[in-house]
Each structure stands twice: as structure tokens, then as C-alpha cells.
Design a protein around this motif. Structure first.
Motif: not given
Length: 476
Positions: A344-366
Motif C-alpha cells: 500500500s502507498i499513502s500520498v499526502p494531498i490535502f491536509n489544510a497545512g498540517q504538515l507545513r505547520a508540523n515542520l515549522d514547529y519542529a524548526e522553531i523547537s530546534r
């Protein structure tokens, strides 16, 4: 089949990819050497002859104190909690590490079902049976390093808890030493108050006799009684403080004090080894709290890799092989085997910016961890600088206070002789007594502050180092 195996091997090889940023240790936001100035003059001479290799067993020279520290390392609850936190994060790391490997499970199932006649084509009720034994495999291919990044994050957090345990241990050693020294100082102050009370009572008795024959005035008698009452107040205060010091020490030890503590106060003894000042400033990088901050920074850096990998497809392979039969006795007969393979393969298509926000949070945490790491270094540098300044100035201050004590003792003896011979009034003697009492108290307080500052300097330097200036981890 050979093409499928080749594809699986290629996917497994690709699973070594990682999107984690390359880790770079931030530069030290402090000077390259310890501060210099008038406050630090004398530090080198104060540490002359000090050992360049030291741990707490060599730094604390009092056998009773070493015994107390050993008891605390075995029984203190804060240290025990820190050790359990290490075990907990070690278990979490094992959990995260397991996600990278295939999951294999064995399952067996059996069922018997009765079907009513009106639901059966024959019009008669029937009982059907089904048995199976299955070996299943499930594996998420870590093509973009998401699981590897999470594993690295868990590993660094585990290392951070190990460093936190060592930091707790160093703090505990210093706390036990300071509690012991405080107890010694309060016992000394209590003894000084008792000796002073005895002196005041003798003066009161002498003044009372002089008053009875009309030589001393009512004012002098009242002053003598006031001095006695003042000393009695001090005795009760220091008696209370000694009891509270024992309670504080008991809490640190995690059990009752295992030895009969001396009651005379021993601050004048050589209880501590001298801390050398020629150690390099980069010794700070070996402090457990700074090591902990850097591991936390590495964990935050690894989390960025996981957040980046979440933007890419997730591929999972699921398969099973086994046997199935309508009869339990025929479960392993020929022809009863079955298998299935379901990638099986799962490709993110639309998540209302959740992945971008998670990445921003990870970078801010760093970035937060970078600031906290730099702050930890600055705090450590300041603690060492304060300790060096205290080491130099306390030597001179205590010596000056010792000289003042000798002068006050001479003043008291002279005033007492002059009062007894009638040359001076009782007011002069009372002034000498009070001055001596205050100077004795201040001398004990200064000596305590000096020794506590040396303990804090030892702690600020990481609680131990070897002959090359390397910190000694995990003493005890």
C-alpha cells in the motif's frame, strides 16, 4: 517472483535515506578564557598544589562527609527518579527502534457457524467450520527516513536523560556537602552563643554584687540583664536551626543520618581540597547539564527530518502465508495453504497545512533548543566566573575577619580587666562583649560562605575532571 525480490531489495536499500539537517554544534557565546581582574587576584595562589585530577572522593576530605554522600547516592529519591527516567527513555527508544524493522506475527483462528434453513439454499439448517493458521508480516519501508529520524530523536532523548541523571548526581553531592557545612556552622554558632551566655551571666553576677554594694548603677544592671537575654534568644534560634539542618540533611540522604554527628562544628578543619584554576574553559562542554542541552538539541534536529519526511509517500508491505481448512484435522493437509500480499502507498494531498505547520514547529523547537543550549553555556560560564571571584576574595575576607576576631578578643580581655579594676565603666565592657560576639558570628558565617562557594565552584566545573581536564561522568 525474482523481480519482486529485486524490487524489495532496492526499496530496502533506499530506506537508508534521511532528510535530517546536518548537525552543527553552535558556537560558544562566551569568552575563550576565564575572566581576569582584581577580584580574581590570588586565585592561583589559593589553589597552589591542587590536584589536576579530582573527583568528589578526593575533593571532600572529611570522612564523615564522604560517608554521607555515599549514603545519599544510594538512597536519595530525586536521584532514584532520575535513574528511572533513564530506564523509561531507554524503553521508549527500543519501541521506536522496533518500528524500523518488519513486524512478524503468528495467528491461529477457528470458527463454527450454524445457518438457519430459511437462509440456506437447501432449505435445511447447516453447520460450517473454518480453521486457519497464519504467519503475517507488516513492514513500512522507510524510504525517506521518517522512522529513522524518529529513532534518532528517541536515542538523543535517551542520552539526554542519562546526562540529566549525572547532573542530578552532581547537584546532590553539592547539596549534601552544603547541608553538612551549614549544620557544622550552626552548631558552631550555637556553641558560641552558649559560651557568650556563660560570659554574660558571669558579668551579670559581678554587676549584681557591685549594685548590691552601691558601686554599679541600675542602668548597668539592666544592661547586663539585657545582654543575658540576648544570648538566650540566640541559643534558641541556633538550636532550632540545627534541628532543621538535620531534617534537611535527612531528606537529602533519603534515610536517617547513619552516624553520630560532631557537635562542635568543624569549619576550621581542612575539609575541602583546593580547586585548581588552570583548567581550560572548554571543560564547560563536559558539564552534564550542557551535555543534556546538546542532546536535546540533537533530538530536535532529528525531529525536523521526521517532519520533512511526512511530506513524502509512505509505503507499507503487508503479507501473510498460512493454511486454512473446514476441518481442524485437515488444517495441515496438502492443498490447504494460502497466501496474500498487499502493498500500500499513502500520498499526502490535502491536509489544510498540517504538515507545513508540523515542520515549522519542529524548526522553531530546534531554534528554541539552540537558545537554551547557548544559555546553558552562558550560565555555566557565569557560575565558574562567580566561583573564581569568590575563591580569591573569600580567602582575603576570611583572613581579615580572623584578624578582626583576634583584635576583638584582645579588646574584650583588656576591657574586662579595666572594668574589674574600676578604670572603665560597664558600658565599655558590654561594648567589647557585644563586638566579640558579633565578630565571632560573622567569622563563622564568612567561613561557611567561603566553603559553600568552593563546593559550588567544584559543582560549576562539572563535579570532577581527569588529569587532561576532561570531566569525569557518572561518579559514585
Amino acid at each position: 517472483m525474482n523481480k519482486s525480490l529485486l524490487s524489495l531489495a532496492l526499496m530496502a536499500a533506499l530506506s537508508g535515506c534521511s532528510l535530517m539537517p546536518d548537525y552543527q554544534r553552535p558556537g560558544a557565546p562566551t569568552a575563550a578564557s576565564w575572566p581576569e581582574g582584581e577580584a580574581y587576584i590570588g586565585s592561583a595562589s589559593a589553589a597552589k598544589g591542587a590536584q589536576m585530577e579530582m573527583d568528589w572522593q578526593t575533593f571532600f576530605k572529611d570522612p564523615a562527609l564522604r560517608q554521607l554522600i555515599t549514603v545519599a547516592l544510594e538512597n536519595n529519591r530525586d536521584l532514584r527518579i532520575a535513574a528511572l527516567n533513564v530506564d523509561a527513555y531507554r524503553a521508549l527508544y527500543r519501541v521506536q527502534r522496533a518500528d524500523v524493522l518488519p513486524l512478524v506475527s503468528g495467528d491461529a483462528a477457528g470458527s463454527r457457524t450454524r445457518t438457519p434453513g430459511d437462509l440456506n439454499q437447501t432449505g435445511e439448517s447447516a453447520i460450517s467450520s473454518q480453521y486457519s493458521a497464519t504467519l503475517g508480516v507488516s513492514w513500512e519501508l522507510d524510504l525517506f527516513g521518517r522512522l529513522g529520524s524518529l529513532r534518532e530523536q528517541a536515542l538523543q532523548e535517551y542520552f539526554a536523560t542519562e546526562a540529566a541523571q549525572r547532573s542530578t548526581q552532581v547537584s546532590l553531592i553539592a547539596s549534601v556537602a552544603n547541608a553538612w557545612l551549614t549544620l557544622q556552622a550552626d552548631q558552631a554558632l550555637l556553641q558560641v552563643s552558649r559560651d557568650t551566655l556563660k560570659t554574660y551571666e558571669e558579668s551579670l553576677s559581678l554587676t549584681q554584687r557591685s549594685f548590691d554594694v552601691g558601686v554599679a548603677s541600675a542602668l548597668e544592671l539592666s544592661q547586663a540583664r539585657s545582654a543575658v537575654d540576648t544570648a538566650r534568644v540566640g541559643i534558641e534560634r541556633y538550636t532550632r536551626q540545627v534541628a532543621q539542618d538535620r531534617n534537611a540533611l535527612t531528606l537529602l540522604l533519603g534515610r536517617n543520618i547513619p552516624l553520630e554527628l560532631p557537635a562542635d562544628g568543624r569549619l576550621e578543619r581542612d575539609l575541602l581540597a583546593a580547586v585548581p584554576v588552570g583548567l581550560p574553559s572548554d571543560l564547560l562542554y563536559k558539564r552534564p547539564d550542557i551535555i543534556q542541552a546538546e542532546y536535546q538539541l540533537r533530538a530536535a534536529n532529528a525531529n525536523i527530518g521526521a517532519a520533512r519526511a511526512a511530506f513524502f509517500p509512505r509505503i507499507s508491505l503487508t503479507g501473510a502465508v498460512g493454511t486454512a481448512s473446514s476441518e481442524l484435522s485437515g488444517l495441515f493437509d496438502g492443498g490447504s495453504s494460502y497466501w496474500n500480499f498487499a502493498p500500500s502507498i499513502s500520498v499526502p494531498i490535502f491536509n489544510a497545512g498540517q504538515l507545513r505547520a508540523n515542520l515549522d514547529y519542529a524548526e522553531i523547537s530546534r531554534n528554541i533548543q539552540v537558545a537554551q543550549y547557548e544559555q546553558a553555556i552562558q550560565t555555566a560560564f557565569r557560575e565558574v566566573a562567580d566561583g573564581l571571584a569568590a575563591q580569591a576574595t573569600y580567602v582575603r575576607q576570611v583572613q581579615a575577619q580572623r584578624d578582626l576576631l583576634e583584635t576583638s578578643e584582645d579588646y574584650y580581655r583588656l576591657a574586662e580587666r579595666r572594668y574589674r579594676t574600676g578604670i572603665d565603666s560597664y558600658l565599655t565592657l558590654l561594648d567589647a562583649q557585644r563586638q566579640l560576639f558579633e565578630v565571632q558570628q560573622q567569622f563563622i558565617s564568612d567561613r561557611l560562605a567561603q566553603m559553600v562557594s568552593e563546593v559550588e565552584l567544584f559543582k560549576a566545573l562539572g563535579g570532577g575532571w581527569d588529569a587532561q581536564g576532561e570531566a569525569i561522568p557518572g561518579q559514585g
